[in-house]
Design a protein around this motif. Structure first.
Motif, PDB file in Angstrom:
ATOM      1  N   HIS A  79       0.856  -1.196   0.000  1.00 43.88           N
ATOM      2  CA  HIS A  79       0.000   0.000   0.000  1.00 43.88           C
ATOM      3  C   HIS A  79       0.886   1.239   0.000  1.00 43.88           C
ATOM      4  O   HIS A  79       1.437   1.610   1.040  1.00 43.88           O
ATOM      5  CB  HIS A  79      -0.920  -0.006   1.228  1.00 43.88           C
ATOM      6  CG  HIS A  79      -1.853   1.167   1.321  1.00 43.88           C
ATOM      7  ND1 HIS A  79      -3.179   1.052   1.726  1.00 43.88           N
ATOM      8  CD2 HIS A  79      -1.676   2.490   1.083  1.00 43.88           C
ATOM      9  CE1 HIS A  79      -3.754   2.241   1.727  1.00 43.88           C
ATOM     10  NE2 HIS A  79      -2.852   3.143   1.345  1.00 43.88           N
ATOM     11  N   HIS A  81       1.418   5.304  -2.092  1.00 46.14           N
ATOM     12  CA  HIS A  81       0.980   6.334  -3.056  1.00 46.14           C
ATOM     13  C   HIS A  81       2.263   6.970  -3.611  1.00 46.14           C
ATOM     14  O   HIS A  81       2.416   8.185  -3.613  1.00 46.14           O
ATOM     15  CB  HIS A  81       0.143   7.405  -2.371  1.00 46.14           C
ATOM     16  CG  HIS A  81      -1.062   6.889  -1.627  1.00 46.14           C
ATOM     17  ND1 HIS A  81      -2.357   7.048  -2.094  1.00 46.14           N
ATOM     18  CD2 HIS A  81      -1.181   6.226  -0.447  1.00 46.14           C
ATOM     19  CE1 HIS A  81      -3.205   6.515  -1.212  1.00 46.14           C
ATOM     20  NE2 HIS A  81      -2.517   6.014  -0.200  1.00 46.14           N
ATOM     21  N   HIS A 240      -9.732   2.196   1.227  1.00 41.86           N
ATOM     22  CA  HIS A 240      -9.235   2.966   2.363  1.00 41.86           C
ATOM     23  C   HIS A 240     -10.437   3.118   3.281  1.00 41.86           C
ATOM     24  O   HIS A 240     -11.413   3.787   2.912  1.00 41.86           O
ATOM     25  CB  HIS A 240      -8.795   4.366   1.929  1.00 41.86           C
ATOM     26  CG  HIS A 240      -7.423   4.433   1.326  1.00 41.86           C
ATOM     27  ND1 HIS A 240      -7.100   3.881   0.110  1.00 41.86           N
ATOM     28  CD2 HIS A 240      -6.285   5.021   1.803  1.00 41.86           C
ATOM     29  CE1 HIS A 240      -5.815   4.126  -0.138  1.00 41.86           C
ATOM     30  NE2 HIS A 240      -5.301   4.815   0.864  1.00 41.86           N
ATOM     31  N   HIS A 263      -6.076   0.770   6.575  1.00 38.70           N
ATOM     32  CA  HIS A 263      -6.057   1.814   7.609  1.00 38.70           C
ATOM     33  C   HIS A 263      -6.578   1.255   8.921  1.00 38.70           C
ATOM     34  O   HIS A 263      -5.827   0.830   9.764  1.00 38.70           O
ATOM     35  CB  HIS A 263      -6.833   3.108   7.238  1.00 38.70           C
ATOM     36  CG  HIS A 263      -5.986   4.097   6.527  1.00 38.70           C
ATOM     37  ND1 HIS A 263      -4.954   4.774   7.126  1.00 38.70           N
ATOM     38  CD2 HIS A 263      -6.013   4.519   5.232  1.00 38.70           C
ATOM     39  CE1 HIS A 263      -4.379   5.573   6.242  1.00 38.70           C
ATOM     40  NE2 HIS A 263      -4.989   5.433   5.075  1.00 38.70           N
ATOM     41  N   ASP A 314       2.084   3.038   3.373  1.00 37.77           N
ATOM     42  CA  ASP A 314       1.172   4.121   2.961  1.00 37.77           C
ATOM     43  C   ASP A 314       1.972   5.309   2.406  1.00 37.77           C
ATOM     44  O   ASP A 314       1.463   6.424   2.357  1.00 37.77           O
ATOM     45  CB  ASP A 314       0.284   4.584   4.124  1.00 37.77           C
ATOM     46  CG  ASP A 314      -0.937   5.372   3.665  1.00 37.77           C
ATOM     47  OD1 ASP A 314      -1.319   5.231   2.489  1.00 37.77           O
ATOM     48  OD2 ASP A 314      -1.515   6.127   4.478  1.00 37.77           O
TER      49      ASP A 314
HETATM   50 FE    FE Z   1      -3.248   5.183   1.546  1.00 34.44          FE
END
Ligand code: FE
Ligand code: NIG
Length: 407
Positions: A79, A81, A240, A263, A314
């Motif tokens: 996970h 970005h 998410h 999360h 993340d």
């Molecule tokens: Fe995320």
């Protein structure tokens, strides 16, 4: 490619067994070989064993002296970005002064500020930024990464993100429903365009779809509509969910047969119990909770209830400017009350399960991809023990040295 022999390793540690995902007591079963070797041939692991059992090979190999080092599987970051342009260091300073992440988002900052930078970077700028970030992740021991779009929120930039992730060797996830871009007054109108104009091409490039189900982002109803359309095009589903509020992400993930819900900082007892009964993996992101000074996810309760969990960074410029899975393992041990063994399995085999690669990645075993991390310690548990330190010595990917502190 010449075969590579990693010899005289102090330890080789790998999650036990062959199954995935690992749950409950299985999550802490790690096989540890002392005084060991690993032989890599044609990108795969061809043999693992004790040095004393290593017979003469009879053919040319490159040998790496691994005295004092221990080997774990290449880390899988399921996970991130990582495909973003610019940074949010100004917002970081504002947050240090008391502004909250959600307030910044509500005032057009946050995700939308990275959307502006990412759109402005253009495809070439984006490829360069991603390459820089992938280099950081590699040095931290990540040999397989997932990355999401979600900073384009328009046809061209979303697709450019997905293409650059794939070209960089990542697992691409389409996060078209990350935020409502400023050109749209409401989420429904945006989803209409997204599903009509972007989904057909996104589904050709991405392996999964993701949505931000949260107040200020998308409702459970909108998330269902988006994910159902993506599933029809063959994409695996991720969410998410429960980052700030419990807004129905777990029941929706279970109902739609999602691969993961990620999360879970706001998840309560009923959510824990429901997830534990399901096949959905809970992806825990303690670096994000730490970075935003939010409560940690209920990791111990999830594992004890039998849920499948994975750990990930993340990595993004707003809520977790952190590319390091070793740091995440330290947070897992110190904040989530997970044993180092559980942390290891959660960012190797279980993370590989989330990105549908558990048959090839996440273990040091014959036939698996030759992706390994050599730690600068004679006990592999330094992975979690060394808090933010230089624990990664050398990274092997596809049977070759991809990065080394010796270089
Ligand atoms: Fe995320
Ligand atoms: O997982 N919460 C939604 N998305 C990201 C943050 C993205 C950003 O702030 O740029 C997350 O935390």
């Amino acid at each position: 490619m010449t075969p590579l022999l990693l010899r005289d390793l102090a330890q080789v540690a790998s999650p036990a067994g062959r199954g995935a995902p690992l749950r409950g007591p299985e999550l802490r079963a790690v096989d540890v070989l002392q005084g060991a070797f690993v032989l890599c041939e044609a990108g795969r692991i061809s043999a693992v064993g004790r040095m004393r059992d290593l017979a003469p090979l009879g053919y040319d190999v490159e040998e790496l002296d691994c005295r004092g080092l221990s080997a774990i599987p290449g880390l899988v970051d399921c996970h991130t970005h990582a495909c973003f342009a610019g940074d949010r260091v100004d917002e970081f300073s504002l947050r240090a002064g008391g502004a909250t992440y959600e307030e910044l988002h509500a005032h057009g900052g946050g995700i939308l500020s990275t959307v502006r930078a990412t759109r402005a970077a253009g495809p070439v700028g984006l490829v360069e930024a991603l390459a820089r970030h992938v280099g950081w992740m590699l040095r931290a021991g990540t040999t397989t990464f997932e990355a999401k779009s979600g900073y384009g929120l328009d046809h061209d930039t979303e697709l450019a993100q997905l293409r650059s992730i794939r070209e960089a060797g990542g697992v691409a996830t389409w996060l078209g429903a990350h935020a409502v871009p400023p050109e749209f007054v409401d989420g429904d109108a945006y989803l209409e365009v997204l599903l009509e104009d972007v989904l057909p091409e996104a589904a050709e490039i991405a392996e999964a779809a993701d949505v931000f189900l949260e107040r200020g982002a998308f409702t459970a109803e909108q998330a269902r509509r988006y994910l159902a359309a993506c599933a029809e095009k063959g994409l695996a589903l991720r969410l998410h969910g429960d980052q700030f509020t419990e807004s129905g992400a777990i029941p929706l993930a279970i109902d739609l047969g999602a691969r993961s819900v990620d999360h879970l900082e706001a998840t309560g007892a009923a959510g824990v119990a429901a997830l534990a009964r399901s096949d959905v993996t809970g992806v825990l992101l303690p670096a994000s909770a730490l970075f935003l000074d939010r409560p940690m996810p209920p990791a111990r309760a999830l594992v004890d209830a039998g849920a499948a969990i994975a750990l990930a960074t993340d990595f993004n410029p707003g809520s977790a400017f952190c590319e390091s899975l070793p740091l995440v393992c330290s947070l897992a041990a110190t904040q989530l009350r997970l044993a180092p063994e559980e942390a290891l399995a959660a960012c190797t085999v279980n993370a590989a399960h989330v990105v549908e690669r558990a048959g090839r990645k996440g273990r040091i075993a014959r036939g698996f991809d030759a992706d390994l991390v050599l730690l600068a310690a004679d006990d592999w548990r330094h992975l979690a023990y060394h808090l933010g330190g230089f624990v990664v010595h050398t990274v092997i990917r596809a049977g070759g040295i991809a990065w080394s502190c010796r270089a």
